[in-house]
Design an enzyme around this catalytic site. Sequence first.
Site, PDB file in Angstrom:
ATOM      1  N   SER A   1      46.308  29.501  46.332  1.00  0.00           N
ATOM      2  CA  SER A   1      47.234  28.623  47.052  1.00  0.00           C
ATOM      3  C   SER A   1      47.204  28.922  48.547  1.00  0.00           C
ATOM      4  O   SER A   1      46.807  30.015  48.964  1.00  0.00           O
ATOM      5  CB  SER A   1      48.662  28.832  46.559  1.00  0.00           C
ATOM      6  OG  SER A   1      48.762  28.541  45.190  1.00  0.00           O
TER       7      SER A   1
HETATM    8  N1  SAH Z   1      48.262  32.917  43.364  1.00  0.00           N
HETATM    9  C1  SAH Z   1      46.927  33.136  42.835  1.00  0.00           C
HETATM   10  C2  SAH Z   1      46.254  31.835  42.469  1.00  0.00           C
HETATM   11  C3  SAH Z   1      46.572  31.414  41.100  1.00  0.00           C
HETATM   12  S1  SAH Z   1      45.710  29.948  40.608  1.00  0.00           S
HETATM   13  C4  SAH Z   1      46.119  33.871  43.889  1.00  0.00           C
HETATM   14  O1  SAH Z   1      46.730  34.566  44.704  1.00  0.00           O
HETATM   15  O2  SAH Z   1      44.888  33.810  43.885  1.00  0.00           O
HETATM   16  C5  SAH Z   1      46.312  29.760  39.000  1.00  0.00           C
HETATM   17  C6  SAH Z   1      45.622  30.615  37.963  1.00  0.00           C
HETATM   18  O3  SAH Z   1      46.323  30.457  36.726  1.00  0.00           O
HETATM   19  C7  SAH Z   1      44.172  30.234  37.672  1.00  0.00           C
HETATM   20  O4  SAH Z   1      43.341  31.324  37.916  1.00  0.00           O
HETATM   21  C8  SAH Z   1      44.200  29.876  36.168  1.00  0.00           C
HETATM   22  O5  SAH Z   1      43.023  30.250  35.476  1.00  0.00           O
HETATM   23  C9  SAH Z   1      45.409  30.659  35.671  1.00  0.00           C
HETATM   24  N2  SAH Z   1      46.016  30.215  34.412  1.00  0.00           N
HETATM   25  C10 SAH Z   1      46.204  28.964  33.949  1.00  0.00           C
HETATM   26  N3  SAH Z   1      46.802  28.994  32.744  1.00  0.00           N
HETATM   27  C11 SAH Z   1      47.007  30.302  32.425  1.00  0.00           C
HETATM   28  C12 SAH Z   1      47.588  31.007  31.304  1.00  0.00           C
HETATM   29  N4  SAH Z   1      48.078  30.349  30.252  1.00  0.00           N
HETATM   30  N5  SAH Z   1      47.623  32.350  31.350  1.00  0.00           N
HETATM   31  C13 SAH Z   1      47.125  33.047  32.400  1.00  0.00           C
HETATM   32  N6  SAH Z   1      46.563  32.443  33.480  1.00  0.00           N
HETATM   33  C14 SAH Z   1      46.505  31.091  33.495  1.00  0.00           C
END
Ligand code: SAH
Length: 213
Positions: A61
């Site tokens: 993000s």
């Molecule tokens: N704030 C993070 C970005 C997160 S992006 C940073 O600092 O980089 C959102 C992430 O959520 C993605 O990597 C995606 O694969 C993960 N995601 C989606 N569904 C999920 C679940 N059920 N359990 C764990 N991770 C999940």
Amino acid sequence: MDKFLEKRKLMIEVIKNYGVKDKNVLNAMLKIPRHLFIPKQLKNEAYEDYPLHIGHNQTISQPYTIAFMIEALELKKGDKVLEIGTGSGYSASLISYITKTEVYTTEIISSLALKAEENLERAKIKNVIVIYADGTLGLKKYAPFDKILLNAACPDFPEPLIDQLKDKGIILAPIGGIFGQDMIKARKIGKRLERKNLGSFIFVPLVGQFGWK
Ligand code: SAH
């Protein structure tokens, strides 16, 4: 000499102008080298205020959104935090910088979980525990948590996460459809959640058992 320090300072100014006030959040963002969490070819954009691709159709993000969410968690030293969606590991590292204790973060894409571990090692962050798992089920083994943060768009707060939140604890998630969500901050009071809408955002979808599948 950290040649990215000037860029980090400018990033902090942008975030402050958006209204983030929490000194702990701003200080953590000044100290944590965000460029170590970004794919090499995008390194020079690490401190720009927009989201960046980290592979596997996922994004980190924009700095402001991460600052806004972490501020909303009202973090205190010693808080036990569960994060769903490790991505690059950047937001977990900010959280651990503030709480000074272990942060538990779950990621459902194994290669991203591995990459995040590499990033954290490079940044010398030692108290982030990355767990390759469906985060919608929470982490019973380490529950209960003071704060829970979801970094992906969900239909509603996953039930297991509400169960694993301490009384008076805070859970935060972008809730709504795939194409747009409201950031909902909720405090657990007994069996009830007191909800507050913090505004509109767009996130990648949460998958898994209590996500969008
Ligand atoms: N704030 C993070 C970005 C997160 S992006 C940073 O600092 O980089 C959102 C992430 O959520 C993605 O990597 C995606 O694969 C993960 N995601 C989606 N569904 C999920 C679940 N059920 N359990 C764990 N991770 C999940």
